[in-house]
Design an enzyme around this catalytic site. Structure first.
Site, PDB file in Angstrom:
ATOM      1  N   CYS A   7      62.878  31.250  39.308  1.00  0.00           N
ATOM      2  CA  CYS A   7      63.907  30.777  38.368  1.00  0.00           C
ATOM      3  C   CYS A   7      64.102  31.865  37.314  1.00  0.00           C
ATOM      4  CB  CYS A   7      63.527  29.423  37.763  1.00  0.00           C
ATOM      5  SG  CYS A   7      62.131  29.460  36.621  1.00  0.00           S
ATOM      6  N   THR A   8      64.537  31.491  36.144  1.00  0.00           N
ATOM      7  CA  THR A   8      64.833  32.467  35.100  1.00  0.00           C
ATOM      8  C   THR A   8      63.588  32.903  34.333  1.00  0.00           C
ATOM      9  OG1 THR A   8      67.028  31.473  34.870  1.00  0.00           O
ATOM     10  CG2 THR A   8      66.324  32.960  33.115  1.00  0.00           C
ATOM     11  N   GLY A   9      62.956  31.960  33.630  1.00  0.00           N
ATOM     12  CA  GLY A   9      61.846  32.315  32.746  1.00  0.00           C
ATOM     13  C   GLY A   9      60.465  31.965  33.242  1.00  0.00           C
ATOM     14  N   ARG A  13      61.308  25.326  35.836  1.00  0.00           N
ATOM     15  CA  ARG A  13      61.683  24.982  37.211  1.00  0.00           C
ATOM     16  C   ARG A  13      60.770  25.550  38.282  1.00  0.00           C
ATOM     17  NH1 ARG A  13      67.851  26.735  36.737  1.00  0.00           N
ATOM     18  NH2 ARG A  13      66.838  28.224  35.365  1.00  0.00           N
ATOM     19  N   ASP A 112      68.639  23.930  34.675  1.00  0.00           N
ATOM     20  CA  ASP A 112      67.548  24.301  33.768  1.00  0.00           C
ATOM     21  C   ASP A 112      67.335  23.214  32.717  1.00  0.00           C
ATOM     22  OD1 ASP A 112      65.635  25.601  32.295  1.00  0.00           O
ATOM     23  OD2 ASP A 112      66.824  27.419  31.965  1.00  0.00           O
TER      24      ASP A 112
END
Length: 143
Positions: A7-9, A13, A112
């Site tokens: 995912c992003t960070g 997630r 998110d």
């Protein structure tokens, strides 16, 4: 099988996907090494509090220890399958690391929950479970 969720960070997630998939696949009798990473992760950042609560309340997963890890080319190369939380994540991975047929996206976009309340995290965790279950039913997770 080595699975990598992205995912992003890597604080909401993908770590929830890592924990949920590990439990689900174990219950299905499938041996899988699950891990996660973030495209823009800050190394060492802790799992969000509501992610931990969602895992406990929704799936009985307690004491899941996680620190954010940035995605690397080595992680991608060593994984048998890379599961991105969204099509955008999949595109970013391919743009940064090259085209790979082992990078897929969840069947439905996993929004998110960052900064949201616990019900939002629980809904996200449930959506992740449904995605993992669907991928299993489609034959993506083979022992």
């Amino acid at each position: 099988m080595k699975l990598l969720f992205v995912c992003t960070g890597n604080t909401c997630r993908s770590p929830m996907a890592e924990a949920i998939a590990a439990k689900f696949l174990s219950e299905q009798g499938i041996s899988a090494e699950c891990s996660s990473a973030g495209i823009y992760a800050v190394p060492g950042q802790a799992l969000s509090e509501n992610s931990q609560k969602a895992l406990e309340i929704g799936f009985g997963i307690r004491d899941f220890s996680h620190k954010a890890i940035p995605l690397t080319g080595e992680m991608l190369r060593s994984a048998d399958l890379v599961v991105a939380m969204t099509e955008n994540h999949k595109a970013l991975i391919r743009q940064a690391f090259g085209e790979s047929n082992k990078v897929i996206a969840m069947p439905r976009e996993i929004g998110d929950p960052f900064g949201g309340d616990l019900p939002r995290y629980l809904a996200c965790a449930h959506a992740i479970f449904q995605g993992v279950k669907a991928l299993h039913e489609e034959g993506f997770f083979r022992d």
